[in-house]
Motif scaffolding. Sequence first.
Motif, PDB file in Angstrom:
ATOM      1  N   ALA A  66      76.319  51.185   5.067  1.00  0.00           N
ATOM      2  CA  ALA A  66      76.805  50.000   5.779  1.00  0.00           C
ATOM      3  C   ALA A  66      78.321  50.028   5.909  1.00  0.00           C
ATOM      4  CB  ALA A  66      76.356  48.733   5.065  1.00  0.00           C
ATOM      5  N   LYS A  67      79.018  50.484   4.877  1.00  0.00           N
ATOM      6  CA  LYS A  67      80.486  50.526   4.900  1.00  0.00           C
ATOM      7  C   LYS A  67      81.023  51.610   5.825  1.00  0.00           C
ATOM      8  CE  LYS A  67      81.400  51.072   0.577  1.00  0.00           C
ATOM      9  NZ  LYS A  67      82.034  51.185  -0.741  1.00  0.00           N
ATOM     10  N   SER A  68      80.179  52.569   6.201  1.00  0.00           N
ATOM     11  CA  SER A  68      80.658  53.669   7.036  1.00  0.00           C
ATOM     12  C   SER A  68      80.949  53.241   8.470  1.00  0.00           C
ATOM     13  CB  SER A  68      79.670  54.831   7.029  1.00  0.00           C
ATOM     14  OG  SER A  68      78.495  54.487   7.727  1.00  0.00           O
ATOM     15  N   SER A  69      80.308  52.187   8.958  1.00  0.00           N
ATOM     16  CA  SER A  69      80.571  51.733  10.330  1.00  0.00           C
ATOM     17  C   SER A  69      80.307  50.235  10.469  1.00  0.00           C
ATOM     18  CB  SER A  69      79.700  52.512  11.315  1.00  0.00           C
ATOM     19  OG  SER A  69      78.336  52.319  11.008  1.00  0.00           O
ATOM     20  N   PRO A  70      81.015  49.402   9.702  1.00  0.00           N
ATOM     21  CA  PRO A  70      80.761  47.963   9.797  1.00  0.00           C
ATOM     22  C   PRO A  70      81.374  47.363  11.054  1.00  0.00           C
ATOM     23  CG  PRO A  70      82.582  48.351   8.308  1.00  0.00           C
ATOM     24  CD  PRO A  70      82.062  49.705   8.725  1.00  0.00           C
ATOM     25  N   PRO A  71      80.703  46.428  11.680  1.00  0.00           N
ATOM     26  CA  PRO A  71      81.304  45.747  12.836  1.00  0.00           C
ATOM     27  C   PRO A  71      82.498  44.907  12.365  1.00  0.00           C
ATOM     28  CG  PRO A  71      78.931  45.362  12.748  1.00  0.00           C
ATOM     29  CD  PRO A  71      79.321  46.013  11.456  1.00  0.00           C
ATOM     30  N   ASP A  72      83.523  44.828  13.179  1.00  0.00           N
ATOM     31  CA  ASP A  72      84.702  44.019  12.841  1.00  0.00           C
ATOM     32  C   ASP A  72      84.300  42.571  12.612  1.00  0.00           C
ATOM     33  OD1 ASP A  72      86.417  46.164  13.050  1.00  0.00           O
ATOM     34  OD2 ASP A  72      86.941  45.748  15.151  1.00  0.00           O
ATOM     35  N   GLY A  73      84.825  41.993  11.534  1.00  0.00           N
ATOM     36  CA  GLY A  73      84.609  40.571  11.273  1.00  0.00           C
ATOM     37  C   GLY A  73      83.291  40.224  10.619  1.00  0.00           C
ATOM     38  N   LEU A  74      82.476  41.214  10.265  1.00  0.00           N
ATOM     39  CA  LEU A  74      81.194  40.931   9.607  1.00  0.00           C
ATOM     40  C   LEU A  74      81.347  41.243   8.121  1.00  0.00           C
ATOM     41  CD1 LEU A  74      78.236  40.045  10.061  1.00  0.00           C
ATOM     42  CD2 LEU A  74      77.657  42.470  10.286  1.00  0.00           C
ATOM     43  N   GLN A  75      81.258  40.216   7.291  1.00  0.00           N
ATOM     44  CA  GLN A  75      81.375  40.372   5.843  1.00  0.00           C
ATOM     45  C   GLN A  75      80.100  41.014   5.298  1.00  0.00           C
ATOM     46  OE1 GLN A  75      81.656  36.633   3.766  1.00  0.00           O
ATOM     47  NE2 GLN A  75      81.988  37.606   1.779  1.00  0.00           N
ATOM     48  N   LEU A  76      80.234  42.114   4.547  1.00  0.00           N
ATOM     49  CA  LEU A  76      79.093  42.808   3.961  1.00  0.00           C
ATOM     50  C   LEU A  76      78.927  42.341   2.514  1.00  0.00           C
ATOM     51  CD1 LEU A  76      79.697  46.437   5.277  1.00  0.00           C
ATOM     52  CD2 LEU A  76      78.416  44.569   6.347  1.00  0.00           C
ATOM     53  N   ILE A  77      77.809  41.684   2.240  1.00  0.00           N
ATOM     54  CA  ILE A  77      77.549  41.133   0.911  1.00  0.00           C
ATOM     55  C   ILE A  77      76.477  41.963   0.220  1.00  0.00           C
ATOM     56  CG2 ILE A  77      76.766  39.115  -0.376  1.00  0.00           C
ATOM     57  CD1 ILE A  77      77.786  37.408   1.982  1.00  0.00           C
ATOM     58  N   LYS A  78      76.821  42.506  -0.920  1.00  0.00           N
ATOM     59  CA  LYS A  78      75.922  43.375  -1.680  1.00  0.00           C
ATOM     60  C   LYS A  78      74.930  42.532  -2.483  1.00  0.00           C
ATOM     61  CE  LYS A  78      76.162  46.645  -5.512  1.00  0.00           C
ATOM     62  NZ  LYS A  78      77.073  47.329  -6.430  1.00  0.00           N
ATOM     63  N   VAL A  79      73.617  42.855  -2.346  1.00  0.00           N
ATOM     64  CA  VAL A  79      72.587  42.152  -3.123  1.00  0.00           C
ATOM     65  C   VAL A  79      71.660  43.159  -3.799  1.00  0.00           C
ATOM     66  CG1 VAL A  79      72.643  40.017  -1.769  1.00  0.00           C
ATOM     67  CG2 VAL A  79      71.110  41.828  -1.085  1.00  0.00           C
ATOM     68  N   ASP A  80      71.374  42.897  -5.058  1.00  0.00           N
ATOM     69  CA  ASP A  80      70.450  43.727  -5.830  1.00  0.00           C
ATOM     70  C   ASP A  80      69.074  43.090  -5.928  1.00  0.00           C
ATOM     71  OD1 ASP A  80      72.136  45.957  -6.894  1.00  0.00           O
ATOM     72  OD2 ASP A  80      73.285  44.272  -7.676  1.00  0.00           O
ATOM     73  N   ASP A  81      69.051  41.745  -5.951  1.00  0.00           N
ATOM     74  CA  ASP A  81      67.788  41.042  -6.140  1.00  0.00           C
ATOM     75  C   ASP A  81      67.880  39.640  -5.534  1.00  0.00           C
ATOM     76  OD1 ASP A  81      69.250  39.506  -8.012  1.00  0.00           O
ATOM     77  OD2 ASP A  81      68.548  40.721  -9.692  1.00  0.00           O
ATOM     78  N   LEU A  82      66.763  38.927  -5.567  1.00  0.00           N
ATOM     79  CA  LEU A  82      66.698  37.604  -4.963  1.00  0.00           C
ATOM     80  C   LEU A  82      67.681  36.642  -5.619  1.00  0.00           C
ATOM     81  CD1 LEU A  82      65.426  35.610  -2.987  1.00  0.00           C
ATOM     82  CD2 LEU A  82      63.594  35.239  -4.659  1.00  0.00           C
ATOM     83  N   ASP A  83      67.773  36.667  -6.943  1.00  0.00           N
ATOM     84  CA  ASP A  83      68.722  35.778  -7.626  1.00  0.00           C
ATOM     85  C   ASP A  83      70.150  36.057  -7.171  1.00  0.00           C
ATOM     86  OD1 ASP A  83      66.710  34.481  -9.019  1.00  0.00           O
ATOM     87  OD2 ASP A  83      66.924  35.731 -10.813  1.00  0.00           O
ATOM     88  N   LEU A 132      70.673  34.603  -3.710  1.00  0.00           N
ATOM     89  CA  LEU A 132      70.859  33.154  -3.763  1.00  0.00           C
ATOM     90  C   LEU A 132      72.250  32.800  -4.278  1.00  0.00           C
ATOM     91  CD1 LEU A 132      67.335  32.153  -5.097  1.00  0.00           C
ATOM     92  CD2 LEU A 132      68.269  31.627  -2.831  1.00  0.00           C
ATOM     93  N   ALA A 133      72.720  33.531  -5.289  1.00  0.00           N
ATOM     94  CA  ALA A 133      74.067  33.293  -5.826  1.00  0.00           C
ATOM     95  C   ALA A 133      75.121  33.616  -4.769  1.00  0.00           C
ATOM     96  CB  ALA A 133      74.287  34.125  -7.081  1.00  0.00           C
TER      97      ALA A 133
END
Length: 197
Positions: free
Chosen positions: A162-179, A182-183
Amino acid sequence: MKGGPSEGKLREGDVLESVDGTPVTDLDQVSKALQTRKRGDTVQVAVRRADGAVTVPIVLGENEGKPVLGISVGQVPADPKVRIGFGVRQVGGPSAGLMLTLGIIDLLEPGDLTGGKDIAGTGEIAVDGAVGPIGGISHKLQGAKRDGATAFLVPAANCTEAKSSPPDGLQLIKVDDLDGALAALADVREGRPAPSC
């Protein structure tokens, strides 16, 4: 799935028992049973129906380079009279699992999970809430940005891609699990920094 390899062969409500003799009880096992196969291979799918057990030959299709039966797999509800429909069309595979789960939680819980912000995401979700990787992340990021999303929930295993070609202005949020998802949504909603890729 309409137009998929199993259309007219498997039925809604069939209970999958095995693929080519390998017992399957969840989506991961179905995927593993197909991983050494390719498009055009025929597999024997054993299912249990109200009118008895049958074994159905299915010629595999392909989605994002992986062999597919063209079915949606879910757990049998505890009460067969309870049915949940999502109205989702043309979703192949488990990529929408996290977002469908968050959608259900959003409907059941008071308030708004996103605080009115346009947040997109993807990820397979396991029974224990773990968020698994998906294919085609770069296309999903582009589509989310095109449709107005400002943040995107990315399965941890897809962060490098995802970090190799992210669109400008789109925040990439890393998630491992449902909790964690939600956090992270609470962080975004409250204006706090969320875990990033």
